[in-house]
Every structure is written in C-alpha cells, then in structure tokens.
Design an enzyme around this catalytic site. Structure first.
Site, PDB file in Angstrom:
ATOM      1  N   HIS A  60      95.809  52.487  -9.406  1.00 16.49           N
ATOM      2  CA  HIS A  60      95.032  52.602 -10.795  1.00 16.49           C
ATOM      3  C   HIS A  60      93.804  53.287 -10.730  1.00 16.49           C
ATOM      4  O   HIS A  60      92.905  53.206  -9.785  1.00 16.49           O
ATOM      5  CB  HIS A  60      94.307  50.840 -10.897  1.00 16.49           C
ATOM      6  CG  HIS A  60      95.392  49.860 -11.052  1.00 16.49           C
ATOM      7  ND1 HIS A  60      96.001  49.689 -12.429  1.00 16.49           N
ATOM      8  CD2 HIS A  60      96.112  49.130 -10.163  1.00 16.49           C
ATOM      9  CE1 HIS A  60      97.026  48.636 -12.202  1.00 16.49           C
ATOM     10  NE2 HIS A  60      97.191  48.349 -10.895  1.00 16.49           N
ATOM     11  N   LEU A  61      93.800  54.486 -11.454  1.00 12.77           N
ATOM     12  CA  LEU A  61      92.640  55.288 -11.231  1.00 12.77           C
ATOM     13  C   LEU A  61      91.652  55.151 -12.218  1.00 12.77           C
ATOM     14  O   LEU A  61      90.638  55.690 -12.209  1.00 12.77           O
ATOM     15  CB  LEU A  61      93.148  56.587 -11.577  1.00 12.77           C
ATOM     16  CG  LEU A  61      94.181  57.331 -10.511  1.00 12.77           C
ATOM     17  CD1 LEU A  61      94.821  58.717 -10.485  1.00 12.77           C
ATOM     18  CD2 LEU A  61      93.570  57.298  -9.122  1.00 12.77           C
ATOM     19  N   ASN A  92      97.235  51.045 -17.158  1.00 11.05           N
ATOM     20  CA  ASN A  92      96.329  49.979 -17.914  1.00 11.05           C
ATOM     21  C   ASN A  92      94.775  50.509 -17.867  1.00 11.05           C
ATOM     22  O   ASN A  92      94.016  49.767 -17.236  1.00 11.05           O
ATOM     23  CB  ASN A  92      96.252  48.549 -17.273  1.00 11.05           C
ATOM     24  CG  ASN A  92      96.068  48.770 -15.713  1.00 11.05           C
ATOM     25  OD1 ASN A  92      96.104  49.667 -14.783  1.00 11.05           O
ATOM     26  ND2 ASN A  92      95.718  47.479 -14.955  1.00 11.05           N
ATOM     27  N   ASP A 302      98.781  49.332  -5.236  1.00 12.74           N
ATOM     28  CA  ASP A 302      98.164  48.467  -6.044  1.00 12.74           C
ATOM     29  C   ASP A 302      96.674  48.629  -6.102  1.00 12.74           C
ATOM     30  O   ASP A 302      95.818  47.642  -6.077  1.00 12.74           O
ATOM     31  CB  ASP A 302      98.649  46.941  -6.218  1.00 12.74           C
ATOM     32  CG  ASP A 302      98.272  46.254  -7.478  1.00 12.74           C
ATOM     33  OD1 ASP A 302      97.554  46.759  -8.381  1.00 12.74           O
ATOM     34  OD2 ASP A 302      98.424  45.013  -7.519  1.00 12.74           O
ATOM     35  N   GLY A 321      92.248  42.354  -7.856  1.00  8.99           N
ATOM     36  CA  GLY A 321      92.569  43.474  -7.604  1.00  8.99           C
ATOM     37  C   GLY A 321      91.642  43.849  -6.506  1.00  8.99           C
ATOM     38  O   GLY A 321      90.661  43.459  -6.313  1.00  8.99           O
TER      39      GLY A 321
HETATM   40  O1  DOR Z   1      95.117  42.220  -9.121  1.00  5.91           O
HETATM   41  C1  DOR Z   1      95.695  43.311  -9.851  1.00  5.91           C
HETATM   42  N1  DOR Z   1      94.757  43.952 -10.345  1.00  5.91           N
HETATM   43  N2  DOR Z   1      96.962  43.086 -10.247  1.00  5.91           N
HETATM   44  C2  DOR Z   1      97.370  44.000 -11.057  1.00  5.91           C
HETATM   45  O2  DOR Z   1      98.578  44.105 -11.545  1.00  5.91           O
HETATM   46  C3  DOR Z   1      96.258  44.850 -11.926  1.00  5.91           C
HETATM   47  C4  DOR Z   1      95.347  45.138 -11.165  1.00  5.91           C
HETATM   48  C5  DOR Z   1      94.321  45.811 -11.779  1.00  5.91           C
HETATM   49  O3  DOR Z   1      94.300  46.548 -12.585  1.00  5.91           O
HETATM   50  O4  DOR Z   1      93.035  45.576 -11.472  1.00  5.91           O
END
Ligand code: DOR
Length: 432
Positions: A60-61, A92, A302, A321
């Site tokens: 996630h950038l 996302n 992740d 996350g």
């Molecule tokens: O814990 C998570 N955080 N799971 C995910 O699938 C998305 C991620 C996030 O984008 O923060």
C-alpha cells in the site's frame, strides 16, 4: 556502473552454489569463480545469499490521497531497503486506482523511483463492489493483477462477471477474503480471547467462506484467483485442495500471520490490529509450517502505512494494518531456518510469477524480476546476510510511517545490497 558481487552463495530455484557475479549496463554478464574486478565496484558477499531481488505483490503506497502516511517515493525507498526491486501498488488509494489516468499517474511516479512499481487495478469502480472497472483498458497499460483489497468483492455475481471478463484477457483477480456481514465490524479474531478482552470479534469463517466461494467461482468460470493474506489453516487447506483439483489458484501469506498470534492483542496495542486479524496460535503455526512445503506461493507484506494520528487511537478505533517492507526478509528467514531456496521462492520467484514480472512476461517499462542468476538476465539482485542480527527500530525506517509491531524486536538476517537494473541502490545496508 559495473559491479562485481564477490564470494557469495548463489541461490537458484532448486540449488545453491558459490560464484561471483559481474554486472554491466544493467545486465548480468558473467557468473563464475574469481571474476575480474577491473573497472567495477566490489560488493563483498561472503557469508551471504545472492539471488533475485524480492518482489512484493501487496504494497500500500497510499498515493494518491494519503501522502501523509506514505508516498510512492518513500515506499520505494523502504522497499529497496527491504531488498525489493519491484512492488505491486494496491489500488485502495483515495480515489481508488480504477481508471487509466490514475493508474498512469502511479506508473509515472513509480518510474521516477529506483525500483519498478507495478499497479494492481481495482476490480470494481471505486472499490464499491457494484460495477466493473475497465479491466481491459487498464490491462493495456500493463496491469495484470486486479483487486478491491482493503475489502473483498462481496457480491458473488459481480465476482463471477469479473472472472468471466478477466479470464480471456489472461488477468488474475486477487481477493481480500472477508465477508463483511460476517466480519460484522469486528476488530480482532473472534474467539474466547476477544470475549475476554471485550473486543468485537471478526470470525475465521468470514474469511473461509469467501475462499470457498471464490474457489467455486474459479471452477465455474475457468478464471484465475490469487488469495491475498490467508490467515487460517482451513483457508490454506481449501486452496491446496483446489490446486490439486487443477484450478488456477495461488495464495500468499503476510509475515504477521506466521509471526504473531492473537495473543498480541492482549496488549490492546493498535499496532497489532490488522485485517484479516491475527489468529490463534494453531493457525499461526500451520501457516509457519506450510512456508517450506510449497503450499504457499508467496510471502507478501501487506505493507499498510498509517499516520500516528490515526494508528495511535484506541484499538477499536484505529485503522487496521502494519508496515512490512523493511522487516519481511528477516522474519521470513527466521521462520524458514537455513532454507535459502524456499526463501527466494517465497520472496522473489513466486510473487514475480503471480504478478507476471518474469522475463517471459515482458511488460512496457519494467525489467524482469524473480528470475535466475545467469548471464543475460536483468540485474535485479539482492545480497542477504542470513545470520546478521539487528533490532527493529521504528525510528530507523525509510517508510514515512512508523506503525511497525516489530519495534525493539531482535531480528535475524539483513539485506546488505539491493541492485535494481544494475544500479546499486542499497550498499552495505545503506541507501545510496
Ligand atoms: O489491515 C489491513 N490494512 N488490511 C488490508 O487489507 C488493507 C490494509 C490497509 O490498506 O490499510
């Protein structure tokens, strides 16, 4: 820049051997004993493993939209420090990566970094799970993986249509498996411990039901699904059975699911909040054991940066996350023991195959990753010392965010050098 990596152990897809490597103009030009070091920077790899640099298919950038937590530039630095030559940026963002201009923007920003940045496009517009994103147009930009990650595609008919659309285009859909209704807003694994702690539970069945559903949809459509961050033994067993049946399914696990268990939530420290949640010890142990059996195609981070303003809220309120890029190699090394072949298969070759980043999957603007150390290959190479000990330090990260659960944790194994397209990006553990 010419480089000679000297005295390391080269790790192949099923063998290891001692050799030096010479790199010129971005390509491996020699592999052998006592190579000439003329006009070359020497990288001392004694005691180290040398293999294809790592590939993260789940990063996630945060750009565009949440640049206070991470940018493409900062995430790329963290990735290089972690030994990665390529990452796949998750869609996302805000707004979501569901259209040509936005995906083009991320690819263009990625091209300014020292690593290769590929993109996973959204399956549905706005990741709302209702109507399909323009998968073919995004595929024309080089996008090969699609996902609504952060959430799974909840409506099975939408997922079926997406698979039918993607299959003839040779695209793979990556699913975040959690049924939102069953997850019911829970913040940790549902069980005795969540009841004791008074925290709302998120059941294992919420994940497993969607794994089962998507396997059925793959069987129906002939499509391809990659299962993101599987967290339970049952999920993994279902994917293994589907593969034996001949279905085109792949799966990854995230380091936190084989390193940490739900017991960490006793601290009420929001650093341990993640989706899917940390599971009971039996699940953690099952995932850990499966790392060396071939049942898991890839370890994926992740990597989920969050600002302290959000992440330091109470456990129920903090976003889910945790960071992963800078610690995953050490954590995987520790989990595998001295198993260099599995190490590179999980961190480089497996993920490159899923993301279609190998030499045989040539894509505009990106070099080949996850290959074999041999003459003619693009020089995306990592030098990893499997026995160096160090301590996780949230203040020493290259990511903009600091939400790591490994602050203060002793770690074994460290990236010494990361070489991307022949360029020495990390040398002696330091960003160049
Ligand atoms: O814990 C998570 N955080 N799971 C995910 O699938 C998305 C991620 C996030 O984008 O923060």
């Amino acid at each position: 820049m010419n480089l000679v990596i000297r005295g390391g152990t080269i790790v192949g897809p099923d063998t290891v051997f001692r050799a030096d490597i010479r790199i010129e103009s971005g390509v491996i030009v020699a592999v052998g004993e006592a190579l000439s070091t003329a006009n070359a920077t020497i990288i001392d790899a004694s005691g180290c493993w040398v293999g294809p640099a790592f590939v993260d298919i789940h990063t996630h950038l945060r750009e565009p939209g949440r640049e206070a937590a991470e940018t493409i530039a900062s995430g790329a630095l963290a990735a290089a420090m972690g030994g990665f030559s390529a990452v796949v940026a998750m869609p996302n963002t805000e707004p979501a990566l569901d259209n040509v201009p936005l995906v083009s923007y991320v690819l263009a920003q990625g091209a300014k970094t020292a690593i290769d940045v590929a993109v996973a496009g959204a399956i549905t517009l706005g990741r709302k799970g209702e109507s399909l994103a323009p998968l073919a147009e995004l595929a024309a930009l080089g996008v090969r993986l699609f996902t609504d990650d952060g959430t799974g595609v909840q409506n099975p008919l939408v997922m079926r249509r997406a698979l039918e659309y993607a299959a003839p285009l040779g695209l793979r859909l990556a699913q975040h498996c959690e049924d939102e209704q069953l997850a019911n807003g829970g913040v940790m694994n549902e069980g005795v411990l969540s009841a004791q702690l008074g925290l709302a539970g998120r059941s294992a069945v919420a994940e497993e039901l969607m794994v089962q559903r998507d396997i059925a949809l793959v069987r129906l459509t002939g499509g391809r699904v990659h299962f993101l961050h599987l967290s339970t033994a049952t999920s993994l067993a279902m994917v293994t059975a589907a593969r034996l049946e001949g279905l085109d399914v792949t799966c990854e696990v995230a380091p936190h699911h084989f390193v940490l268990s739900e017991e960490a939530c006793r601290t009420f420290d929001p650093q341990f909040k993640v989706h899917p949640p940390l599971r009971p010890e039996a699940d953690r142990a099952a995932l850990h054991a499966a790392l060396s059996t071939g049942a898991i195609d890839a370890v994926a981070t992740d990597h989920a940066p969050h600002t302290p303003e959000l992440k330091d809220l109470a456990f129920d309120e903090a976003p889910a996350g945790m960071l992963g890029l800078e610690h995953v190699a050490a954590l995987t090394n520790e989990a595998l023991g001295a198993n260099p072949v599995a190490f590179f298969n999980l961190l480089s070759r497996g993920p490159a195959r899923i993301a279609q980043l190998r030499a045989s999957d040539a894509r505009v603007g990106l070099s080949a990753h996850g290959g074999v150390i041999m003459v003619g290959e693009d020089a995306n190479v990592v030098v990893f010392d499997p026995s160096q000990t160090w301590v996780g330090d949230r203040n020493a990260l290259h990511s903009k965010a600091t939400n790591t659960p490994y602050h203060g944790r002793p770690l074994v194994g460290r990236v010494r050098s990361t070489i991307v397209k022949g360029r020495l990006v990390v040398h002696e553990g330091v960003l160049q």
